[in-house]
Design a protein around this motif. Structure first.
Motif, PDB file in Angstrom:
ATOM      1  N   ASP A  89      34.596  58.385  43.440  1.00  0.00           N
ATOM      2  CA  ASP A  89      35.883  58.713  44.741  1.00  0.00           C
ATOM      3  C   ASP A  89      36.415  57.027  45.217  1.00  0.00           C
ATOM      4  OD1 ASP A  89      34.234  56.529  46.078  1.00  0.00           O
ATOM      5  OD2 ASP A  89      33.142  57.994  47.975  1.00  0.00           O
ATOM      6  N   GLY A  90      36.160  55.558  44.300  1.00  0.00           N
ATOM      7  CA  GLY A  90      37.259  54.993  44.372  1.00  0.00           C
ATOM      8  C   GLY A  90      36.210  53.982  45.175  1.00  0.00           C
ATOM      9  N   SER A  91      35.368  54.071  46.599  1.00  0.00           N
ATOM     10  CA  SER A  91      34.913  53.655  46.774  1.00  0.00           C
ATOM     11  C   SER A  91      34.534  51.775  45.598  1.00  0.00           C
ATOM     12  CB  SER A  91      33.905  54.114  47.645  1.00  0.00           C
ATOM     13  OG  SER A  91      33.831  55.141  48.451  1.00  0.00           O
ATOM     14  N   LEU A  92      34.242  50.822  47.380  1.00  0.00           N
ATOM     15  CA  LEU A  92      34.038  49.377  46.519  1.00  0.00           C
ATOM     16  C   LEU A  92      33.347  48.901  46.954  1.00  0.00           C
ATOM     17  CD1 LEU A  92      35.891  47.483  44.976  1.00  0.00           C
ATOM     18  CD2 LEU A  92      36.964  46.044  46.876  1.00  0.00           C
ATOM     19  N   PHE A  93      32.386  48.457  45.891  1.00  0.00           N
ATOM     20  CA  PHE A  93      31.075  47.753  46.308  1.00  0.00           C
ATOM     21  C   PHE A  93      31.120  46.663  45.527  1.00  0.00           C
ATOM     22  CE2 PHE A  93      30.392  52.090  47.016  1.00  0.00           C
ATOM     23  CZ  PHE A  93      29.084  52.321  48.314  1.00  0.00           C
ATOM     24  N   ASP A 127      41.493  50.437  39.397  1.00  0.00           N
ATOM     25  CA  ASP A 127      40.359  51.735  38.227  1.00  0.00           C
ATOM     26  C   ASP A 127      39.892  50.094  37.385  1.00  0.00           C
ATOM     27  OD1 ASP A 127      42.933  50.208  38.355  1.00  0.00           O
ATOM     28  OD2 ASP A 127      43.718  51.972  36.413  1.00  0.00           O
ATOM     29  N   ASP A 128      40.327  48.986  37.467  1.00  0.00           N
ATOM     30  CA  ASP A 128      40.023  48.187  36.423  1.00  0.00           C
ATOM     31  C   ASP A 128      39.151  47.070  37.732  1.00  0.00           C
ATOM     32  OD1 ASP A 128      39.720  45.247  34.779  1.00  0.00           O
ATOM     33  OD2 ASP A 128      41.715  45.994  34.504  1.00  0.00           O
ATOM     34  N   ALA A 129      37.592  47.103  37.088  1.00  0.00           N
ATOM     35  CA  ALA A 129      36.906  46.038  38.455  1.00  0.00           C
ATOM     36  C   ALA A 129      36.817  45.057  37.847  1.00  0.00           C
ATOM     37  CB  ALA A 129      34.982  46.589  38.076  1.00  0.00           C
ATOM     38  N   SER A 130      36.940  44.047  36.304  1.00  0.00           N
ATOM     39  CA  SER A 130      37.312  42.708  36.965  1.00  0.00           C
ATOM     40  C   SER A 130      38.235  42.023  37.374  1.00  0.00           C
ATOM     41  CB  SER A 130      37.484  42.443  34.956  1.00  0.00           C
ATOM     42  OG  SER A 130      38.644  43.168  35.040  1.00  0.00           O
ATOM     43  N   VAL A 131      39.529  43.102  37.334  1.00  0.00           N
ATOM     44  CA  VAL A 131      40.998  42.881  37.744  1.00  0.00           C
ATOM     45  C   VAL A 131      40.351  42.477  39.252  1.00  0.00           C
ATOM     46  CG1 VAL A 131      43.516  43.394  38.983  1.00  0.00           C
ATOM     47  CG2 VAL A 131      42.019  43.476  36.687  1.00  0.00           C
ATOM     48  N   VAL A 132      39.521  43.524  39.875  1.00  0.00           N
ATOM     49  CA  VAL A 132      39.261  43.504  41.216  1.00  0.00           C
ATOM     50  C   VAL A 132      38.357  42.304  42.193  1.00  0.00           C
ATOM     51  CG1 VAL A 132      38.136  44.588  43.491  1.00  0.00           C
ATOM     52  CG2 VAL A 132      39.299  45.366  41.955  1.00  0.00           C
ATOM     53  N   LEU A 133      37.683  42.331  40.974  1.00  0.00           N
ATOM     54  CA  LEU A 133      36.451  40.626  41.336  1.00  0.00           C
ATOM     55  C   LEU A 133      37.320  39.669  41.197  1.00  0.00           C
ATOM     56  CD1 LEU A 133      34.266  39.448  41.188  1.00  0.00           C
ATOM     57  CD2 LEU A 133      33.834  39.228  39.210  1.00  0.00           C
ATOM     58  N   TRP A 134      38.574  39.473  40.303  1.00  0.00           N
ATOM     59  CA  TRP A 134      38.858  38.522  39.966  1.00  0.00           C
ATOM     60  C   TRP A 134      39.985  37.831  41.287  1.00  0.00           C
ATOM     61  CZ3 TRP A 134      38.178  33.404  38.058  1.00  0.00           C
ATOM     62  CH2 TRP A 134      36.420  33.660  37.559  1.00  0.00           C
ATOM     63  N   CYS A 135      40.869  39.262  41.977  1.00  0.00           N
ATOM     64  CA  CYS A 135      41.955  39.427  43.066  1.00  0.00           C
ATOM     65  C   CYS A 135      40.331  38.549  44.038  1.00  0.00           C
ATOM     66  CB  CYS A 135      42.448  40.775  43.209  1.00  0.00           C
ATOM     67  SG  CYS A 135      43.186  40.995  42.118  1.00  0.00           S
TER      68      CYS A 135
END
Length: 259
Positions: A128-132, A56-64
């Motif tokens: 739907d929670g898909s990640l790109f 739910d947090d794109a910025s966190v996902v990006l840094w991870c």
């Protein structure tokens, strides 16, 4: 929940064995490199978990994702350096000081690059929670560097099987068996499938590869004399007992203050 438990188990296993080896002799380069490699693996596992646990947090996902890439680069570099240092310690053939220094500095540049938008530019999360993931030109450098390190490391280990001493051959066989699943399967299940195709469940398999590698290195330690087991065990036990004592004291103080 299952993925979290698997990662926790992998982190604990990697930390214990890494501490076990590192405390053998902190001044020995092979021990230092092994400790740094273990830390890289632990960081990779934790970052992978957060990558697909905070959708739910794109910025966190990006840094991870960037952290996963940097930890992968660092782990591969440490593995290469470890094989070179072990070759020097056993008095057998290695790649040469100038080549190794070049690998070291290039790897540092790639690690720094992994944290910039030049490799992973942005992340988009659908309803739907898909990640790109949007990549930049630096992804080519990341991939070429990783493949080159894997090829050179495996080639060096295979060369040790032909030309090395009996001890060196035993070490190389154990390391090759240990890294085979990580080098072949981990990039697929931990990066390609989740990032490119959105199949995030396979990320949970990553700790198994790392733990398997740790087990094989432990076997090399016992069977082929890679490290001094008894001294490392004593020092590790001392560190663990010290940490437990400090933790107990901290809990006791918190309890007394809160009551």
């Amino acid at each position: 929940m299952i993925e979290t438990l698997i990662v926790i188990g992998g982190v604990i296993g990697a930390a214990v064995v890494g501490l076990f080896v590192f405390t053998r002799d902190v001044k020995r380069w092979s021990n230092r490199i092994y400790g740094l490699m273990t830390l890289s693996f632990v960081t990779l596992m934790v970052a992978n978990l957060f990558t697909f646990g905070m959708l739910d947090d794109a910025s966190v996902v990006l840094w991870c994702i960037r952290t996963v890439a940097a930890a992968t680069t660092l782990a591969l570099t440490c593995l290469y350096c470890l094989t070179q240092v072990l070759a020097v310690e056993s008095g057998t053939q290695h790649m040469g000081k100038k080549f190794n220094l070049a690998v070291f500095w290039v790897s540092l540049v790639i690690v720094a690059l992994d944290f910039t938008p030049l490799v992973f530019k942005d992340v988009f999360i659908t309803g739907d929670g898909s990640l790109f993931v949007t990549v930049a030109w630096g992804i080519a450098l990341f991939i070429v560097h990783a493949i080159t390190l894997m090829v050179v490391t495996v080639a060096h280990l295979l060369s040790g099987l032909r030309k090395g001493t009996k001890r060196r051959r035993g070490q190389d066989v154990s390391i090759l068996i240990g890294v085979a699943p990580a080098l072949i399967l981990a990039p697929i299940t931990g990066f390609i499938l989740p990032v490119v195709y959105g199949l995030t469940w396979f990320v949970a398999l990553t700790p198994f590869y790392i733990v398997f590698f740790i087990v094989m290195v432990a076997y090399a330690m016992i069977r082929h004399g890679l490290f001094d087991i008894r001294l490392a065990a004593v020092r590790t036990a001392a560190y663990v007992l010290t940490l437990l004592t400090l933790a107990a004291a901290y809990i006791a103080i918190v309890y007394l203050v809160s009551s």
